[in-house]
Design an enzyme around this catalytic site. Structure first.
Site, PDB file in Angstrom:
ATOM      1  N   HIS A   1      23.065   4.861  40.581  1.00  0.00           N
ATOM      2  CA  HIS A   1      24.277   5.255  41.299  1.00  0.00           C
ATOM      3  C   HIS A   1      25.295   4.119  41.315  1.00  0.00           C
ATOM      4  O   HIS A   1      26.238   4.135  42.096  1.00  0.00           O
ATOM      5  CB  HIS A   1      23.949   5.659  42.737  1.00  0.00           C
ATOM      6  CG  HIS A   1      23.008   6.809  42.844  1.00  0.00           C
ATOM      7  ND1 HIS A   1      21.662   6.642  43.011  1.00  0.00           N
ATOM      8  CD2 HIS A   1      23.234   8.137  42.769  1.00  0.00           C
ATOM      9  CE1 HIS A   1      21.076   7.829  43.056  1.00  0.00           C
ATOM     10  NE2 HIS A   1      22.006   8.751  42.909  1.00  0.00           N
TER      11      HIS A   1
ATOM     12  N   HIS B   1      24.345  11.993  36.331  1.00  0.00           N
ATOM     13  CA  HIS B   1      23.178  11.448  35.631  1.00  0.00           C
ATOM     14  C   HIS B   1      22.808  12.278  34.406  1.00  0.00           C
ATOM     15  O   HIS B   1      21.697  12.175  33.908  1.00  0.00           O
ATOM     16  CB  HIS B   1      21.986  11.405  36.581  1.00  0.00           C
ATOM     17  CG  HIS B   1      22.238  10.692  37.861  1.00  0.00           C
ATOM     18  ND1 HIS B   1      22.669   9.386  37.908  1.00  0.00           N
ATOM     19  CD2 HIS B   1      22.150  11.112  39.151  1.00  0.00           C
ATOM     20  CE1 HIS B   1      22.816   9.024  39.179  1.00  0.00           C
ATOM     21  NE2 HIS B   1      22.515  10.045  39.943  1.00  0.00           N
TER      22      HIS B   1
END
Length: 332
Positions: free
Chosen positions: A220, A57
């Site tokens: 995700h 991320h």
């Protein structure tokens, strides 16, 4: 087939963390054993801030370690929570005697391991408070069942505002309180044109037709409940903005903080097209964009997509947002 610039997929995270810290001498330090990044010169006499979660991320979370934001960021494997032991050691490293706020995105593994670490840290006389970030409108359920809203780009706001409050010398309860206030009022929606691909994998996490968009995707690579037809930049922006405005029910004259966030494979020209539409739409609705960020801050590997985050501003939140910050990914 998607190729990756990688040596060994199993060593991607530790090697990347090493390179990240080596590139910032005197500013950051690495605990290689527990895979966390901390300030090279730990702050003293303030509430500590620790956050973290799965890698993939970036720049979240290590990119926000520095004065005005985090003291420590702890990294799990790609899209996997750090262990409770990692979080415990990171929490201890963030403590300078006034307690530690743990900023946690609402995912089962992260919540569990941060809570375990918080309970154990009490044995070491480290007082902790958890701020849970759960801004993803796509996973809001009417009955409140399930794990609830996921934590996404509002995490940046929580880390910034809590970091500023801690630098001011506010106590543990106050720092956690302002973070919870941000989490309660910020909402995010995301979409993807293509999924991300795990390093070492040959195929993306899911595939879309040329005329399809995944609306409500997770960071995700979680699939959304809806696929909608592909359309223009303005149309895609509206798909995200309409449910946000309906959810927040903002009165005319309200000032907001807006984040136009790229999910990893989205280039700046695209993000600025979305920002353009966002500003025009909010202006038409009588809302003022008081503060904004446009860029890739909370990504999902190389996912080609965007997220929009809105949060109403008040005098305190504006002041804390505007406070000085010096981190690799955010500085003013």
């Amino acid at each position: 087939m998607r190729r990756s610039i990688v040596n060994d997929p199993d060593q991607l995270v530790p090697e990347a963390l090493e390179g990240f810290v080596l590139s910032r001498p005197g500013r950051l330090a690495l605990d290689a054993e527990h895979r966390f990044v901390r300030r090279a010169e730990p702050a003293t006499g303030k509430v500590g801030l620790v956050s973290g979660g799965g890698s993939g991320h970036e720049p979240l979370h290590a990119g926000f370690v520095g004065k005005g934001m985090l003291d420590v960021a702890v990294a799990g494997a790609v899209f996997a929570s750090p262990t409770a032991l990692q979080v415990l050691e990171a929490t201890k490293a963030a403590d300078s005697g006034r307690g530690v706020v743990q900023i946690v995105k609402n995912y089962t593994g992260d919540v569990l391991n941060f809570r375990i670490a918080g309970e154990i840290s009490g044995d070491d006389e480290v007082e902790t408070e958890i701020v849970l970030v759960d801004d993803d409108l796509a996973t809001d359920t009417a009955d409140g069942g399930g794990p609830g809203r996921r934590g996404t780009a509002a995490t940046v706001i929580v880390e910034k505002v809590c970091g500023a409050a801690a630098e001011e010398g506010q106590d543990l309860a106050a720092v956690a309180g302002v973070g919870r206030r941000v989490a309660a009022s910020a909402r995010t929606m995301s979409l993807a044109l293509t999924a991300g691909t795990h390093p070492g994998d040959e195929e993306p996490q899911f595939t879309l037709g040329d005329d399809e968009v995944e609306l409500g995707v997770g960071i995700h690579g979680e699939r959304a409940a809806r696929r909608v037809p592909f359309t223009t930049a303005d149309g895609l922006t509206d798909l995200l903005l309409d449910p946000l405005l309906e959810e927040l029910s903002l009165e005319r004259g309200t000032e907001v903080l807006a984040i136009v966030n790229g999910l990893g494979g989205t280039y700046p020209l695209e993000l600025n097209l979305v920002a353009r539409r966002l500003h025009h739409r909010l202006d038409d609705a009588g809302l003022a964009v008081g503060r904004s960020l446009v860029g890739s801050y909370v990504t999902s590997l190389d996912m080609h997509g965007i997220s929009l985050t809105l949060m109403p501003l008040d005098d305190e939140l504006r002041r804390l947002w505007d406070a000085p910050v010096q981190t690799p990914a955010l500085t003013w």
